[in-house]
Design an enzyme around this catalytic site. Structure first.
Site, mmCIF file in Angstrom:
data_model
loop_
_atom_site.group_PDB
_atom_site.id
_atom_site.type_symbol
_atom_site.label_atom_id
_atom_site.label_comp_id
_atom_site.label_asym_id
_atom_site.label_seq_id
_atom_site.Cartn_x
_atom_site.Cartn_y
_atom_site.Cartn_z
ATOM 1 N N GLY A 254 0.823 -1.215 0.000
ATOM 2 C CA GLY A 254 0.000 0.000 0.000
ATOM 3 C C GLY A 254 0.852 1.257 0.000
ATOM 4 N N ALA A 255 1.763 1.343 0.947
ATOM 5 C CA ALA A 255 2.592 2.537 1.052
ATOM 6 C C ALA A 255 3.747 2.282 2.009
ATOM 7 C CB ALA A 255 1.765 3.719 1.555
ATOM 8 N N MET A 256 4.669 3.238 2.068
ATOM 9 C CA MET A 256 5.876 3.046 2.871
ATOM 10 C C MET A 256 6.267 4.344 3.568
ATOM 11 S SD MET A 256 8.170 1.046 3.921
ATOM 12 C CE MET A 256 9.423 1.613 5.072
ATOM 13 N N GLU A 257 6.598 4.186 4.854
ATOM 14 C CA GLU A 257 6.779 5.331 5.758
ATOM 15 C C GLU A 257 8.181 5.937 5.771
ATOM 16 O OE1 GLU A 257 6.328 2.061 6.759
ATOM 17 O OE2 GLU A 257 7.541 1.600 8.533
ATOM 18 N N ASN A 258 8.971 5.839 4.699
ATOM 19 C CA ASN A 258 10.319 6.408 4.679
ATOM 20 C C ASN A 258 10.345 7.794 5.319
ATOM 21 O OD1 ASN A 258 10.902 4.233 2.724
ATOM 22 N ND2 ASN A 258 9.649 5.504 1.385
ATOM 23 N N GLU A 291 0.868 5.789 7.591
ATOM 24 C CA GLU A 291 2.266 6.087 7.246
ATOM 25 C C GLU A 291 2.756 7.291 8.035
ATOM 26 O OE1 GLU A 291 3.455 3.671 5.852
ATOM 27 O OE2 GLU A 291 1.639 2.836 4.950
ATOM 28 N N HIS A 294 3.635 6.399 11.560
ATOM 29 C CA HIS A 294 4.916 5.688 11.675
ATOM 30 C C HIS A 294 6.066 6.640 12.007
ATOM 31 C CE1 HIS A 294 4.432 1.471 10.888
ATOM 32 N NE2 HIS A 294 3.960 1.588 9.659
ATOM 33 N N GLU A 313 4.210 -2.139 13.567
ATOM 34 C CA GLU A 313 3.011 -2.306 12.728
ATOM 35 C C GLU A 313 1.736 -2.478 13.562
ATOM 36 O OE1 GLU A 313 3.003 -1.334 9.926
ATOM 37 O OE2 GLU A 313 5.083 -1.491 9.245
HETATM 38 N N1 PHE Z 1 5.863 -0.619 6.324
HETATM 39 C C1 PHE Z 1 4.794 -0.470 5.381
HETATM 40 C C2 PHE Z 1 3.568 -0.093 6.185
HETATM 41 O O1 PHE Z 1 3.013 -0.871 6.897
HETATM 42 C C3 PHE Z 1 4.452 -1.676 4.597
HETATM 43 C C4 PHE Z 1 5.496 -2.141 3.652
HETATM 44 C C5 PHE Z 1 6.313 -3.207 3.975
HETATM 45 C C6 PHE Z 1 5.643 -1.536 2.434
HETATM 46 C C7 PHE Z 1 7.265 -3.675 3.099
HETATM 47 C C8 PHE Z 1 6.564 -2.007 1.546
HETATM 48 C C9 PHE Z 1 7.370 -3.076 1.888
HETATM 49 O O2 PHE Z 1 3.153 0.984 6.228
HETATM 50 ZN ZN ZN Z 2 2.863 0.113 8.719
#
Ligand code: PHE
Ligand code: ZN
Length: 850
Positions: A254-258, A291, A294, A313
């Protein structure tokens, strides 16, 4: 591809890395097939480590040169990384590698999507960018220089230099490599700003492809609401000058919290009234919040190792569910979450893929981004909050942030703050993190002269990861109703800690009716023989909105199980109870819509299997159809009024009020379609000026075996909008009659727009087939075969998405021996595919060997 045998990694083997990383400087010279990455990393011996062997992860990298303190070195390189003799003191590592973003179809590391560069590093993707200790407990401050002919060049943190073809970003907050991100492309920004509680101004940007500017406003508003909510509810302020979000079309999740640079699947952020449904808007709001949240739960406090994934998570899912409950309806959110939990987490927990919320071993970490870690992980936090109370929860969270800011933590650290704040011993509670499986809770009641006693027993099936299950702490929220429907005992949370335990309630005038597990206070299966009259009573009178819904749900489930096994017709308790709810204009329409929903066919298959009956997918489908028709006939007189009540005047808004009406309207339309053959659905389709109404009408038509003109018109209207075309693929398959579903799906895989390398399109098509329960389980095996064919084809291109989709087969042991042997054949075929990825190998063998 790695040619080493899959390795199992154990939680108990954790040791700290031998070095600390004091700073990281990266330079990217972008080029589609030959990007150069130069790193300059300051290492120092880690006083907390005993093993000082220098090993850096690295995969699919071409090493150009390496040096230590300026002196060229020749490291020893394997498929997994490199080693090299290093000084006994601090030193600077420099290295240059070449990578191929264009050739990267796995979408992990640095890759290209529609001409734009982007990265995905969680969990272990950074090692495909450069040599590095790619583990979450190694945190450092990153400075990133980007060179490339793109108008937009982004990385984490704050911008230091932004010029033609050149940018430098600096992130002052130490972070693990999995939070690194880089984006470069011809993007346009939708910009705004946010004033934080301490008066700092944060620049906000949502970067999208040209043409998508009109789909940004909602996501931006959701971001600002999230920032405000986290300040108000958790006291968490944002900590950089900018917050950037980028939408990308090719993304595995879905998405990523960089840090400071969230990367989103475009389906999880882009929306306009014409192209997105109410459900899409709600999901986008929740993912943006997730996100963003996070930033504190995940980034400022991260995980020591990947076994602790639920630390970030579970907590962040819990936080985003609180956010949605606050913004929208709390009961509706709770019910929706439980529906999801039962649909996705229960089958996992009760099948071959069962694992604890905190697993103790894994082969491929990517296979552990599961409903158990996320959703059950959030349930565990909800239970903890229920047990300690809101005030102590808030104190524990304050302590968690104060004590662990800047650290990489464990579940032990998390539980310790609760122990310190409350003085409670959480040793037994911790079993929720270590024992796999869904506990079953059985109840027996006893009435004796004014005293009502409930005798509870808990049990947990042994599984591969939990061979000797022990009793868990189960919070049971409970209320008692008198025979006239009045509440005679308000909600109280009992703590079940023993295998069997009794609770007595005294001084009652008459035998009460219990409302057990209010709010779904624990993720368990409640085993209790209840007659339909009692269920109907709770459906009419329970003051707890969750349990009121649950009573209706249980009636529906039992009705459908009887219909599927013996053809018995639906009884009056269910039909009249539902009608009363439907008519009750004081109830939130969204709540009534949930009431009217049937349990899914796979949930029914699970319930039948649990009851010792082999589920027949066709009979279950038939029962669901018959019940819908019966309900439509029963509600015939009120449906026109409901449809009128649900009509929304004025411009479309995805707010709770309008969304709620459209949700109930869609249920009513689907019932009406069973009576009028699609006349009103066709009218709604042609009049629709938003995607919610357009798509719900199309769904009704397809389910009625109609709609071919609309399907063609829909394509013509939306062929240039990839997110809408995903819906077009999915809807035709989900709504297909079971005997046609696999054929419809197969035909669609031949469509020129079936761009199977795009995970969204692949899931919209093959994932939709799995959602058509009776279609996927067609007796001739055509559904199984089609899915297996495509998984085999996708695996070499994108192992992560392939491996996740193998879970479609996880429930295979439920079905009859014919279907089992057909599935076994397909599992064998996948397992035997040449060069199968470690990801898919692990999934198939876990599913098959159960
Ligand atoms: N860490 C992300 C989330 O839960 C999920 C994710 C994991 C995205 C691995 C890409 C790869 O918000
Ligand atoms: Zn997450």
């Amino acid at each position: 591809m790695k040619d080493t045998a899959p390795q199992t990694i154990y939680l108990k083997d954790y040791t700290p890395f031998g070095f600390v990383v004091e700073s990281v400087h990266l330079t990217f010279d972008l080029s589609p097939n030959a990007t150069r990455v130069t790193s300059r990393i300051a290492f120092a011996p880690n006083p907390e480590a005993t093993d000082h062997k220098f090993f850096l992860h690295g995969e699919e990298l071409t090493l150009i040169k390496a040096a230590i303190d300026g002196q060229p070195v020749t490291p020893e390189i394997t498929d997994e990384g490199l080693t090299c003799p290093v000084p006994d003191a601090s030193f600077v590592w420099e290295c240059e590698v070449e990578i191929d973003p264009q050739g990267n179809t796995a979408l992990e590391g640095l890759y290209m999507s529609n001409g734009m560069y982007c990265t995905q590093c969680e969990a272990e993707g950074f090692r495909k960018i450069t040599y590095y200790p790619d583990r979450p407990d190694v945190m450092s401050v990153f400075t990133v220089e980007i060179k490339g002919p793109h108008p937009v060049l982004l990385s984490n943190g704050n911008p230091q230099v932004q010029g033609e073809g050149h940018a430098i970003w600096h992130d002052p907050w130490p972070k693990p490599a999995y939070l690194f991100a880089l984006v470069a492309g011809e993007l346009v920004a939708h910009s705004d700003s946010f004033a934080t509680c301490s008066g700092k101004t944060v620049d906000l940007n949502l970067y999208v492809r040209a043409g998508d500017e009109g789909k940004c406003a909602f996501g931006m508003e959701a971001l600002k609401k999230s920032m405000k909510w986290d300040e108000e509810v958790y006291g968490r302020e944002y900590d950089l000058d900018v917050f950037n979000i980028v939408a990308v079309d090719d993304f595995n999740m879905g998405a990523m919290e960089n840090k400071g640079l969230n990367v989103f699947n475009s389906s999880a952020v882009l929306a306009s009234p014409e192209t997105a449904t109410d459900a899409n808007f709600e999901r986008i709001e929740a993912i943006i919040a997730h996100e963003y949240f996070h930033n504190w739960t995940g980034n400022r406090i991260t995980c020591r190792d990947w076994f602790q994934l639920c630390l970030k998570e579970g907590l962040t899912v819990y936080r985003d569910s609180q956010f949605t409950s606050d913004l929208r309806s709390a009961p509706v959110k709770r019910i929706s979450d439980v529906i999801e939990l039962r649909a996705r987490q229960f089958p996992e927990d009760q099948g071959p893929l069962a694992h604890p919320v905190r697993p103790e071993s894994f082969q491929e970490i990517n296979n552990f981004y599961t409903a158990t870690v996320y959703e059950k992980g959030a349930e565990v936090i909800g239970m903890l909050k229920r047990l300690v109370g809101d005030a102590d929860y808030a104190r524990a969270l304050d302590l968690y942030f104060a004590r662990h800011d800047g650290q990489a933590c464990t579940i032990e650290d998390w539980l310790q703050v609760f122990e310190d704040v409350t003085g409670r011993d959480l040793t037994q509670f911790k079993r929720w993190y270590s024992q796999a499986g869904t506990p079953r809770l059985s109840v027996r009641e006893e009435w004796n002269d004014g005293t009502y006693t409930l005798h509870f027993a808990q049990s947990l099936a042994a599984s591969a990861s939990t061979s000797d299950p022990q009793p868990q702490v189960i919070p049971i929220s409970l209320g008692l109703l008198g025979p006239n429907g009045d509440e005679v005992h308000a909600t109280e949370t009992l703590e079940l800690t023993e295998a069997t335990q009794s609770f007595a309630f005294e001084g009652l005038a008459a035998k009460p009716i219990p409302s057990i597990l209010r709010g779904f206070s624990a993720p368990v299966v409640l085993d209790r023989e209840v007659d339909t009259a009692e269920r109907a009573f709770l459906l009419a009178y329970d003051t707890d909105p969750f349990n009121r819904w649950e009573a209706g749900r249980a009636l529906a489930r039992e009705t459908l199980m009887n219909m599927a096994t013996s053809g018995a017709p639906a009884g009056a308790d269910y039909l009249d109870g539902m009608l009363a709810v439907l008519r009750d204009a004081d109830l939130d329409p969204a709540y009534r819509a949930l009431m009217l929903g049937q349990p899914s066919q796979s949930e029914l298959a699970a319930a039948l299997a649990e009851a010792g009956t082999t589920p027949d997918p066709d009979a279950i489908w038939q029962a669901s159809e018959t019940l819908a028709l019966t309900m439509a006939q029963h509600a015939q007189d009120v449906l026109p009024r409901i449809l009128a009540e649900c009509r929304v005047d004025g411009p479309y808004r995805p707010d709770p009020d309008q969304t709620s009406k459209r949700a109930l309207g869609a249920r009513a339309l689907s019932l009406v379609t069973r009576l009028d053959g699609g006349t009103q659905a066709a009218a709604q389709y042609s009049a629709a000026d938003n995607m919610t109404l357009q798509l719900s009408a199309l769904g009704c038509l397809l389910a009625a075996g109609k709609g071919s003109e609309e399907v063609a018109a829909f394509y013509d209207q939306w062929q240039d909008d990839r997110l809408v075309i995903d819906k077009w693929f999915g809807m035709q398959i989900v709504q297909a009659a079971p005997d046609k579903a696999a054929a419809v799906a197969e035909t669609l895989t031949e469509h020129p727009d079936f761009n199977w390398k795009n995970p969204n399109r692949f899931r919209a098509t093959l994932g939709a087939l799995v959602m058509n329960h009776a279609g996927f389980h067609a007796a001739d095996g055509s559904g199984y075969r089609l899915l297996a064919n495509w998984l085999i084809r996708l695996d070499p291109v994108n192992p992560q998405t392939t491996a996740r989709m193998c879970s479609a087969f996880q429930t295979w042991r439920r079905y009859d021996s014919d279907r089992q042997s057909k599935i076994a054949t397909e599992l064998e075929r996948i397992a035997g595919a040449p060069d199968l990825s470690p990801d898919t190998t692990e999934m198939v063998s876990r599913i098959r060997d159960a």
